[in-house]
Scaffold this active site. Structure first.
Site, PDB file in Angstrom:
ATOM      1  N   ASP A 229     -16.130  71.315  13.450  1.00 27.41           N
ATOM      2  CA  ASP A 229     -14.630  71.866  13.519  1.00 27.41           C
ATOM      3  C   ASP A 229     -14.197  71.992  14.467  1.00 27.41           C
ATOM      4  O   ASP A 229     -13.972  71.592  15.745  1.00 27.41           O
ATOM      5  CB  ASP A 229     -14.943  72.686  12.288  1.00 27.41           C
ATOM      6  CG  ASP A 229     -13.719  72.523  11.777  1.00 27.41           C
ATOM      7  OD1 ASP A 229     -12.955  72.641  11.268  1.00 27.41           O
ATOM      8  OD2 ASP A 229     -14.076  73.220  10.816  1.00 27.41           O
ATOM      9  N   PHE A 257     -11.503  65.765  13.538  1.00 25.66           N
ATOM     10  CA  PHE A 257     -11.846  64.770  12.982  1.00 25.66           C
ATOM     11  C   PHE A 257     -10.960  62.834  12.336  1.00 25.66           C
ATOM     12  O   PHE A 257     -11.562  62.305  11.926  1.00 25.66           O
ATOM     13  CB  PHE A 257     -12.525  64.344  11.420  1.00 25.66           C
ATOM     14  CG  PHE A 257     -11.585  65.757  11.298  1.00 25.66           C
ATOM     15  CD1 PHE A 257     -10.657  65.126  10.324  1.00 25.66           C
ATOM     16  CD2 PHE A 257     -12.406  66.466  10.039  1.00 25.66           C
ATOM     17  CE1 PHE A 257      -9.577  65.767   9.355  1.00 25.66           C
ATOM     18  CE2 PHE A 257     -11.966  67.384   9.329  1.00 25.66           C
ATOM     19  CZ  PHE A 257     -10.575  67.527   8.924  1.00 25.66           C
ATOM     20  N   HIS A 275     -10.147  65.704  -0.161  1.00 27.52           N
ATOM     21  CA  HIS A 275      -9.055  66.564  -0.777  1.00 27.52           C
ATOM     22  C   HIS A 275      -8.392  67.280  -0.812  1.00 27.52           C
ATOM     23  O   HIS A 275      -6.686  67.166  -0.970  1.00 27.52           O
ATOM     24  CB  HIS A 275      -9.895  67.204  -2.339  1.00 27.52           C
ATOM     25  CG  HIS A 275     -10.355  68.324  -1.532  1.00 27.52           C
ATOM     26  ND1 HIS A 275      -9.577  69.550  -2.657  1.00 27.52           N
ATOM     27  CD2 HIS A 275     -10.144  68.960  -0.800  1.00 27.52           C
ATOM     28  CE1 HIS A 275     -10.144  70.674  -2.123  1.00 27.52           C
ATOM     29  NE2 HIS A 275     -10.187  70.675  -1.180  1.00 27.52           N
TER      30      HIS A 275
END
Length: 366
Positions: A229, A257, A275
């Site tokens: 992350d 990412f 999402h």
């Protein structure tokens, strides 16, 4: 870190049957009562939501964890007006969030206990975030979002939601804790429905504080993992993994990412990531992961999957949350996921439903 003790869940067919019955009863009720009554009840449900958020903000459940309290005792403990507290509790008791005993004192219920800060699955921070001035101010501009199809953050705050959360850490930290709590809701259903232990090394892309991955590693001693992350998210994670005894099996890597993800995974997890993004940006994430994979690697996308029918579904609420707060983010149907994956170089092999609203979409590189 979360607990690795498995919890027994009702069989999925039973939960599906209950869900169908509940939807049918709700539809029957709305069709039987006058339309203006049915609509008004839906409208004032927002008052109940804010009342729950207030209880979370005040820490009422934590105060009741030690046992029942009178209104006077509880008001002193949380430092509020006693009569104001009685009026708040009257509403919440009527919906089973708390209970009122025969002697007038208040007590926790099974539902209210989830507002405790130390509950195994706590909704305190979720409730505080949804009831916060920041979140409410955004949703008050839902009409604008529907009119324009764009997030409201840039007009209100001068920046996107994620940019604002990064620079205003009071909002960002509350949001991070809320999302961690929401993530724990689906952990047990996911672990019960899908065999994550069949993979040697799992890479959790956008894994946050590593809640799901640490649960997987705790239950599968032969498995290894990487939490990936942004640097601001995983700065302190290595120390937490060491304290949990997982530092030898779980690495932490930082990055974006959109640019590059760690190589060497047997499976790549994407939980509640796609999402947040438009199809174009989601495709960019998937293509980045595709470059790190080989022909035997599996991609596991964990998301709410919108049903094709008109029954109520949590994803339909979250879809509007994405409209209000993200730049093109939205929930997707299984068909939409299949198309998105295909454009990104993947084939959807199966969709595994769980006892939670989340599904595991399993895909392989083409």
């Amino acid at each position: 870190m979360t607990s690795t003790a498995p919890q027994k869940l009702p069989p999925l067919p039973v939960l599906r049957a209950i869900d169908r019955v509940r939807a049918a009863l709700g539809s029957l009720y709305r069709n039987l009562v006058p339309g203006h009554i049915a609509l008004l009840e839906l409208q004032i449900a927002g008052f109940l939501s804010q009342a729950i958020s207030t209880a979370a903000e005040l820490g009422i459940a934590d105060e009741l964890a030690g046992g029942p309290r009178t209104a006077a005792q509880l008001a002193r403990a949380v430092e509020v007006d006693e009569e104001g507290l009685r009026r708040l509790m009257r509403l919440l008791v009527s919906y089973g969030v708390f209970a009122q005993r025969r002697d007038g004192s208040y007590a926790l219920t099974r539902m209210g206990a989830t507002l405790r800060s130390d509950a195994p699955v706590t909704l305190r921070d979720v409730s505080k975030f949804f009831g916060s001035k920041f979140h409410r101010s955004h949703w008050s501009h839902l009409t604008d979002a529907v009119r324009t199809g764009e997030a409201v953050g840039p007009a209100i705050d001068g920046s996107s939601f994620f940019e604002y959360a990064a620079t205003h850490r009071d909002v960002g930290e509350l949001f991070d804790r809320a999302m961690t709590s929401i993530g724990t809701l689906s952990t047990e259903p996911l672990l019960a429905a899908y065999d994550f232990g069949r993979f040697g090394t799992l890479v959790d892309v956008g894994g946050g504080q590593g809640g799901l991955l640490t649960e997987i590693l705790g239950r599968h001693p032969a498995a290894r993992g990487i939490v990936f992350d942004l640097p601001t998210v995983v700065d302190d994670l290595a120390a937490e993994l060491e304290a949990a005894g997982l530092s030898q099996r779980c690495a932490v890597e930082a990055g974006s990412f959109f640019e590059k993800v760690p190589d060497g995974g047997d499976a790549y997890l994407l939980k509640h990531i796609l999402h947040d993004w438009s199809d174009e940006r989601a495709e960019q994430i998937l293509r980045t992961i595709r470059l790190a994979m080989n022909r035997s690697t599996t991609l596991l996308v964990i998301e709410l999957v919108l049903p094709e029918d008109d029954r109520p579904h949590p994803g339909k609420f979250i879809d509007l949350e994405m409209l209000v707060n993200t730049d093109g983010g939205h929930e997707r149907t299984e068909a939409q996921f299949r198309e998105l994956l295909a454009r990104s170089g993947f084939t959807l092999t199966r969709t595994v439903h769980t006892a939670a609203p989340d599904c595991v979409l399993e895909a392989v590189a083409r």
